[in-house]
Enzyme design. Sequence first.
Site, PDB file in Angstrom:
ATOM      1  N   CYS A 102     -17.729 -13.992 -17.385  1.00 45.04           N
ATOM      2  CA  CYS A 102     -17.178 -14.944 -18.367  1.00 45.04           C
ATOM      3  C   CYS A 102     -16.751 -16.284 -17.753  1.00 45.04           C
ATOM      4  O   CYS A 102     -16.314 -17.182 -18.469  1.00 45.04           O
ATOM      5  CB  CYS A 102     -15.986 -14.317 -19.093  1.00 45.04           C
ATOM      6  SG  CYS A 102     -14.475 -14.332 -18.118  1.00 45.04           S
ATOM      7  N   HIS A 112       1.536  -1.646  -7.322  1.00 46.03           N
ATOM      8  CA  HIS A 112       1.209  -3.038  -6.999  1.00 46.03           C
ATOM      9  C   HIS A 112      -0.303  -3.285  -6.979  1.00 46.03           C
ATOM     10  O   HIS A 112      -0.758  -4.302  -6.468  1.00 46.03           O
ATOM     11  CB  HIS A 112       1.846  -3.442  -5.659  1.00 46.03           C
ATOM     12  CG  HIS A 112       3.346  -3.532  -5.737  1.00 46.03           C
ATOM     13  ND1 HIS A 112       4.164  -3.591  -4.641  1.00 46.03           N
ATOM     14  CD2 HIS A 112       4.181  -3.578  -6.807  1.00 46.03           C
ATOM     15  CE1 HIS A 112       5.431  -3.658  -5.027  1.00 46.03           C
ATOM     16  NE2 HIS A 112       5.466  -3.643  -6.334  1.00 46.03           N
ATOM     17  N   ASP A 153      -3.492  -0.875  -0.072  1.00 44.17           N
ATOM     18  CA  ASP A 153      -4.595  -0.635   0.853  1.00 44.17           C
ATOM     19  C   ASP A 153      -5.530   0.497   0.438  1.00 44.17           C
ATOM     20  O   ASP A 153      -6.579   0.693   1.051  1.00 44.17           O
ATOM     21  CB  ASP A 153      -4.052  -0.383   2.271  1.00 44.17           C
ATOM     22  CG  ASP A 153      -3.015   0.740   2.318  1.00 44.17           C
ATOM     23  OD1 ASP A 153      -3.151   1.720   1.563  1.00 44.17           O
ATOM     24  OD2 ASP A 153      -2.062   0.641   3.126  1.00 44.17           O
ATOM     25  N   CYS A 184     -10.893 -10.051 -13.123  1.00 41.32           N
ATOM     26  CA  CYS A 184     -10.968 -11.315 -13.845  1.00 41.32           C
ATOM     27  C   CYS A 184      -9.713 -11.440 -14.699  1.00 41.32           C
ATOM     28  O   CYS A 184      -9.328 -10.498 -15.381  1.00 41.32           O
ATOM     29  CB  CYS A 184     -12.216 -11.343 -14.731  1.00 41.32           C
ATOM     30  SG  CYS A 184     -12.229 -12.785 -15.822  1.00 41.32           S
ATOM     31  N   ALA A 196       4.815  -0.027   2.828  1.00 38.62           N
ATOM     32  CA  ALA A 196       3.944  -0.486   3.913  1.00 38.62           C
ATOM     33  C   ALA A 196       4.147   0.297   5.216  1.00 38.62           C
ATOM     34  O   ALA A 196       3.224   0.397   6.022  1.00 38.62           O
ATOM     35  CB  ALA A 196       4.188  -1.972   4.155  1.00 38.62           C
TER      36      ALA A 196
HETATM   37  P1  NAD Z   1       8.325  -3.652   3.882  1.00 38.70           P
HETATM   38  O1  NAD Z   1       7.445  -4.388   4.835  1.00 38.70           O
HETATM   39  O2  NAD Z   1       9.365  -4.397   3.142  1.00 38.70           O
HETATM   40  O3  NAD Z   1       9.058  -2.468   4.647  1.00 38.70           O
HETATM   41  C1  NAD Z   1       8.341  -1.569   5.440  1.00 38.70           C
HETATM   42  C2  NAD Z   1       9.360  -0.653   6.089  1.00 38.70           C
HETATM   43  O4  NAD Z   1       8.637   0.320   6.822  1.00 38.70           O
HETATM   44  C3  NAD Z   1      10.264  -1.372   7.085  1.00 38.70           C
HETATM   45  O5  NAD Z   1      11.613  -1.246   6.663  1.00 38.70           O
HETATM   46  C4  NAD Z   1      10.017  -0.665   8.430  1.00 38.70           C
HETATM   47  O6  NAD Z   1      11.232  -0.320   9.068  1.00 38.70           O
HETATM   48  C5  NAD Z   1       9.305   0.597   8.020  1.00 38.70           C
HETATM   49  N1  NAD Z   1       8.280   1.024   8.971  1.00 38.70           N
HETATM   50  C6  NAD Z   1       7.233   0.291   9.432  1.00 38.70           C
HETATM   51  N2  NAD Z   1       6.475   1.050  10.240  1.00 38.70           N
HETATM   52  C7  NAD Z   1       7.074   2.268  10.315  1.00 38.70           C
HETATM   53  C8  NAD Z   1       6.768   3.472  10.994  1.00 38.70           C
HETATM   54  N3  NAD Z   1       5.688   3.574  11.779  1.00 38.70           N
HETATM   55  N4  NAD Z   1       7.597   4.529  10.846  1.00 38.70           N
HETATM   56  C9  NAD Z   1       8.698   4.438  10.059  1.00 38.70           C
HETATM   57  N5  NAD Z   1       9.031   3.324   9.378  1.00 38.70           N
HETATM   58  C10 NAD Z   1       8.211   2.254   9.499  1.00 38.70           C
HETATM   59  O7  NAD Z   1       7.353  -2.877   2.914  1.00 38.70           O
HETATM   60  P2  NAD Z   1       7.545  -2.428   1.408  1.00 38.70           P
HETATM   61  O8  NAD Z   1       8.927  -1.927   1.178  1.00 38.70           O
HETATM   62  O9  NAD Z   1       6.382  -1.561   1.116  1.00 38.70           O
HETATM   63  O10 NAD Z   1       7.411  -3.768   0.562  1.00 38.70           O
HETATM   64  C11 NAD Z   1       6.417  -4.684   0.869  1.00 38.70           C
HETATM   65  C12 NAD Z   1       5.478  -5.045  -0.239  1.00 38.70           C
HETATM   66  O11 NAD Z   1       4.331  -5.523   0.410  1.00 38.70           O
HETATM   67  C13 NAD Z   1       5.003  -3.915  -1.069  1.00 38.70           C
HETATM   68  O12 NAD Z   1       5.186  -4.300  -2.349  1.00 38.70           O
HETATM   69  C14 NAD Z   1       3.494  -3.765  -0.800  1.00 38.70           C
HETATM   70  O13 NAD Z   1       2.773  -3.940  -1.990  1.00 38.70           O
HETATM   71  C15 NAD Z   1       3.125  -4.916   0.053  1.00 38.70           C
HETATM   72  N6  NAD Z   1       2.408  -4.589   1.306  1.00 38.70           N
HETATM   73  C16 NAD Z   1       1.479  -3.604   1.310  1.00 38.70           C
HETATM   74  C17 NAD Z   1       0.837  -3.275   2.489  1.00 38.70           C
HETATM   75  C18 NAD Z   1      -0.184  -2.161   2.433  1.00 38.70           C
HETATM   76  O14 NAD Z   1      -0.779  -1.944   1.403  1.00 38.70           O
HETATM   77  N7  NAD Z   1      -0.387  -1.427   3.535  1.00 38.70           N
HETATM   78  C19 NAD Z   1       1.116  -3.949   3.675  1.00 38.70           C
HETATM   79  C20 NAD Z   1       2.075  -4.977   3.637  1.00 38.70           C
HETATM   80  C21 NAD Z   1       2.722  -5.272   2.439  1.00 38.70           C
HETATM   81 ZN    ZN Z   2     -14.320 -12.438 -16.764  1.00 36.56          ZN
END
Ligand code: NAD
Ligand code: ZN
Length: 258
Positions: A162, A126, A111, A134, A31
């Site tokens: 369905c 993910h 995203d 579905c 993220a």
């Molecule tokens: P997390 O939220 O656990 O960790 C994100 C890490 O990114 C943090 O440790 C933070 O220090 C770091 N960070 C944030 N902004 C930063 C920047 N500008 N520069 C440097 N570092 C930065 O995220 P994760 O480990 O991806 O796990 C979270 C789960 O949540 C994932 O499985 C994901 O599927 C989901 N998720 C996805 C999104 C997305 O698709 N954008 C958003 C939120 C959560």
């Molecule tokens: Zn269906």
Amino acid sequence: MSGNEICDDHTIRQLAGWLRDAQHVIAFTGAGVSTESGIPDFRSPGGVWSKTEPVYYEDFLQSAEARQEYWRQKSETHDGFLQGVPNVTHRALARWEQVGILKGLITQNIDGLHRMAGSDNVLEIHGTAREIGCLDCEARYEADPLVQEFRRTNVLPDCPRCGGHLKHATISFGQALVPSVLEDSARWAGKSDLFLALGSSLVVHPAAGLPTIAKQSGGRLVIINRDSTPLDTTADLVLNTPMGETFEALERILRNDE
Ligand code: NAD
Ligand code: ZN
């Protein structure tokens, strides 16, 4: 730290050198690569978990109330996902694939911004929030019209084909990852001689095991993340710098050398 300071830092030059020399670079993103596109992460202050309790997969399957809450939460985060556009980090990673620096990208993000930026060889472990699936017939639908309809009516949608339950094509808490996708990620990690873990707190398993697979297979592990992670002590290089500025600095060096 400003972009120029990062660029002058010898560690960023070292990393640029490793990127040039490696044969099989794999990036693994979380993220933290998308926060600069305006999409909040989970674990930072103000992140998603400071505000809502997630709906577990088992509950989604068993209770209409849980499904209603799931759809309510998803409609709340929907606009942020849809309005986000790729930032400098997504664009740099896409370019690296095109010029042959990067072999593949594994992302935990839902995203869709890596594909939007032009990355092709992507494993979305993910899933994606841009689609709805579905649970009974495996049909897929574009997320936006269904979310808009739910907002208007507050009625849970059923599969038009369905009648089955519809859920975003993302992996929920308590839901198993797709085995073939997980196997591919582990294979990619095992083959990489340079593994970049970017913007992930590296606490969500099994995904967080991938950097360890890379390291145990003899590759270098580089972590770029604002906060510390449990794998920092095993990494060859850790940069606790802002993602976009770090990638801008890397791009300046790599493009100069091309
Ligand atoms: P997390 O939220 O656990 O960790 C994100 C890490 O990114 C943090 O440790 C933070 O220090 C770091 N960070 C944030 N902004 C930063 C920047 N500008 N520069 C440097 N570092 C930065 O995220 P994760 O480990 O991806 O796990 C979270 C789960 O949540 C994932 O499985 C994901 O599927 C989901 N998720 C996805 C999104 C997305 O698709 N954008 C958003 C939120 C959560
Ligand atoms: Zn269906």
